[in-house]
Design an enzyme around this catalytic site. Structure first.
Site, PDB file in Angstrom:
ATOM      1  N   TYR A 163       0.855  -1.184   0.000  1.00 35.26           N
ATOM      2  CA  TYR A 163       0.000   0.000   0.000  1.00 35.26           C
ATOM      3  C   TYR A 163       0.894   1.238   0.000  1.00 35.26           C
ATOM      4  O   TYR A 163       1.876   1.297   0.728  1.00 35.26           O
ATOM      5  CB  TYR A 163      -0.892   0.011   1.244  1.00 35.26           C
ATOM      6  N   ASP A 258       9.273   2.957  -0.140  1.00 32.07           N
ATOM      7  CA  ASP A 258       8.224   3.653   0.590  1.00 32.07           C
ATOM      8  C   ASP A 258       8.389   3.286   2.063  1.00 32.07           C
ATOM      9  O   ASP A 258       7.981   2.214   2.497  1.00 32.07           O
ATOM     10  CB  ASP A 258       6.848   3.262   0.050  1.00 32.07           C
ATOM     11  N   LYS A 286       4.165   9.201   8.769  1.00 29.26           N
ATOM     12  CA  LYS A 286       3.896   8.643  10.109  1.00 29.26           C
ATOM     13  C   LYS A 286       4.862   9.156  11.194  1.00 29.26           C
ATOM     14  O   LYS A 286       4.694  10.268  11.667  1.00 29.26           O
ATOM     15  CB  LYS A 286       3.823   7.112  10.009  1.00 29.26           C
TER      16      LYS A 286
HETATM   17  C1  LIG Z   1       0.325   4.970   5.711  1.00 27.92           C
HETATM   18  C2  LIG Z   1       1.088   4.713   4.470  1.00 27.92           C
HETATM   19  C3  LIG Z   1       1.004   5.567   3.362  1.00 27.92           C
HETATM   20  C4  LIG Z   1       0.044   6.720   3.308  1.00 27.92           C
HETATM   21  O1  LIG Z   1       0.316   7.673   4.278  1.00 27.92           O
HETATM   22  P1  LIG Z   1      -0.868   8.694   4.698  1.00 27.92           P
HETATM   23  O2  LIG Z   1      -0.193   9.612   5.675  1.00 27.92           O
HETATM   24  O3  LIG Z   1      -1.940   7.842   5.296  1.00 27.92           O
HETATM   25  O4  LIG Z   1      -1.315   9.380   3.477  1.00 27.92           O
HETATM   26  C5  LIG Z   1       1.831   5.323   2.288  1.00 27.92           C
HETATM   27  N1  LIG Z   1       2.687   4.302   2.283  1.00 27.92           N
HETATM   28  C6  LIG Z   1       2.792   3.456   3.320  1.00 27.92           C
HETATM   29  C7  LIG Z   1       3.796   2.355   3.271  1.00 27.92           C
HETATM   30  C8  LIG Z   1       1.979   3.623   4.447  1.00 27.92           C
HETATM   31  O5  LIG Z   1       2.065   2.765   5.442  1.00 27.92           O
END
Ligand SMILES: *Cc1c(COP(=O)(O)O)cnc(C)c1O
Length: 452
Positions: A163, A258, A286
């Site tokens: 994701y 990511d 995060k």
């Molecule tokens: C949470 C997450 C996102 C998206 O971040 P948001 O702050 O919710 O937009 C993208 N990539 C990864 C791996 C994530 O865990």
């Protein structure tokens, strides 16, 4: 079945506790349904895959949260990862209060942006420059645009089960076949966008090679989560990650890590250091904002030189580098840099997870805890799962029961069996012991009580 009496004097207990009172949360949810689609501002909060309606949280302190009915929980969701120091950390709070005193936003540069960037860049050898944005999604969206602008190619290769936020071109799931054009996994994503995204299974070198063979000179970047942690915890081998580094290099394609979850979580330098790999672009979110909305993407100075106003890849934000959010990030990251921080946190998490695994093994339960650093995932399996398709969807009915039993025993997990749990610095030995006992009881109920 092994002899259950061997596990520390833990008696078998299959008594479900009565449901805690959730009347206030239920009432707030009823109201919220008038305002928001599904009553929430982000879908996974809606308790669609567990029992009941969402708990409305009133307060958090340390590793504890209180809901609107006054119920108290040991929190393993930790806002889905940002709160590595727990709730209401005094240092983070102090930084935020001090920043607020001077104003909330200027739309002009502030020294706080330099301070957070310096904290990150002087302790992270994987990137040379970065750009702050306001969410993980925004970081990934920008990284993808940068990769396309830099390589002058359009296609992105992603993995089934990873994701990357709700970016249009990444809201794409695998079709059938080894290498497929993605199919959109959300309405509203143009087919043309999905056509630029290739989706393949994780942990499958042949699929990666086949994709590069099929689309020579067309793949701008391969994007992977540092450790895929949004669809179970799908831990890849170091060898596979290094293979991705090699194959992207050979094909003049970029490797994007990511690290929105894994950045500052597995260690200060995240999964890139954990796997000893040098990705071309890294995204963060995060933890970086200490609980405030912050994301970032970073790369070598050369690649970042393609971002506007230096380069031709446009990316902007009214609230980017917001001083209050920067202050929260500084308050949080400066604490993570204290010597031994990760060693202590990871050791605490490892012993928690080992104890639960030992319990399940002794009882003969088909239950496995996947773990890396201070992240864990409860899976009702005896297999080593490394790809999305290996997760048995029917096992989620066990999670649903476990989730309810845990709430009734004062333990809060994110409301989906596909989501992972987080351990923070604020979880004390006593909190973890309490949680373990609740987990043991709920596993006995899941495995020994007949829910058919
Ligand atoms: C949470 C997450 C996102 C998206 O971040 P948001 O702050 O919710 O937009 C993208 N990539 C990864 C791996 C994530 O865990």
């Amino acid at each position: 079945m092994s002899d259950s009496s061997t596990f520390h004097e833990q008696p078998i207990n299959t008594t479900s506790l009565p449901d805690i009172s959730r009347a206030q949360s239920a009432a707030l949810y009823e109201t919220a349904l008038h305002y928001f689609p599904g009553g929430v501002n982000s879908p996974v909060r809606a308790f669609k895959s567990v029992f009941g309606t969402p708990l409305f949280i009133k307060k958090g302190d340390g590793c504890t949260v209180w809901d609107a009915d006054g119920n108290q929980f040991v929190d393993f969701c930790c806002s889905w990862g940002p709160l590595i120091l727990g709730h209401n950390n005094p240092v983070v709070k102090q930084h935020v209060l001090q920043a607020i005193d001077s104003g909330m936003s200027f739309g002009a540069p502030t020294e706080l942006e330099n301070d957070l960037a310096s904290l990150i860049l002087s302790n992270n050898k994987k990137i040379e420059k970065l750009r702050f944005v306001s969410s993980g999604t925004e970081a990934v969206m920008s990284a993808i645009r940068l990769a396309r602008g830099y390589t002058k190619r359009d296609k992105i290769l992603k993995f089934d089960g990873c994701y990357h936020g709700h970016v249009d071109s990444l809201l794409v799931k695998a079709g059938s076949g080894l290498v497929t054009f993605g199919e959109t996994s959300s309405a509203g994503v143009p087919k043309g966008f999905a056509d630029e995204t290739i989706v393949i299974p994780l942990n499958d070198k042949e699929a990666v090679k086949a994709a590069f063979d099929q689309f020579p000179g067309q793949i701008a970047a391969v994007i992977i989560e540092g450790i895929p942690a949004n669809n179970g915890l799908l831990i890849q081998t170091k060898e596979y990650i290094q293979f991705l580094r090699e194959v992207t290099k050979t094909n003049q394609s970029l490797l994007i890590f990511d690290e929105v979850i894994t950045g500052f979580r597995l260690g200060f330098e995240g999964a890139a250091a954990y796997y000893d790999v040098n990705p071309d672009i890294i995204t963060y979110g995060k933890i970086i904002g200490g609980g405030m909305p912050v994301g970032a993407y970073g790369a070598s100075a050369e690649i970042m030189g393609h971002v506007s106003p230096e380069g031709s890849v446009y990316q902007a934000g009214t609230l980017s580098g917001n001083p209050v959010a920067m202050a929260a990030g500084i308050g949080q990251l400066s604490q993570l840099l204290q010597p031994g921080f990760y060693k202590k946190l990871n050791a605490k998490a490892a012993s928690f997870v080992e104890c639960i695994q030992e319990f399940a093994n002794n009882r003969g339960y088909k239950f496995k805890v996947f773990t890396a650093g201070s992240m864990f995932w409860f899976a009702f399996t005896d297999q080593n799962i490394q790809a999305a398709a290996e997760i048995d969807a029917s096992s989620m009915t066990y999670f649903k029961v476990m989730h309810r039993e845990l709430l009734n025993r004062g333990v809060y997990l994110g409301p989906s069996g596909y989501e992972i749990g987080f351990i923070s610095d604020a979880h004390t030995a006593a909190d973890l012991d309490k949680a373990k006992k609740a987990i043991f009881d709920s596993l006995d109920i899941v495995f020994l009580k007949d829910y058919a």
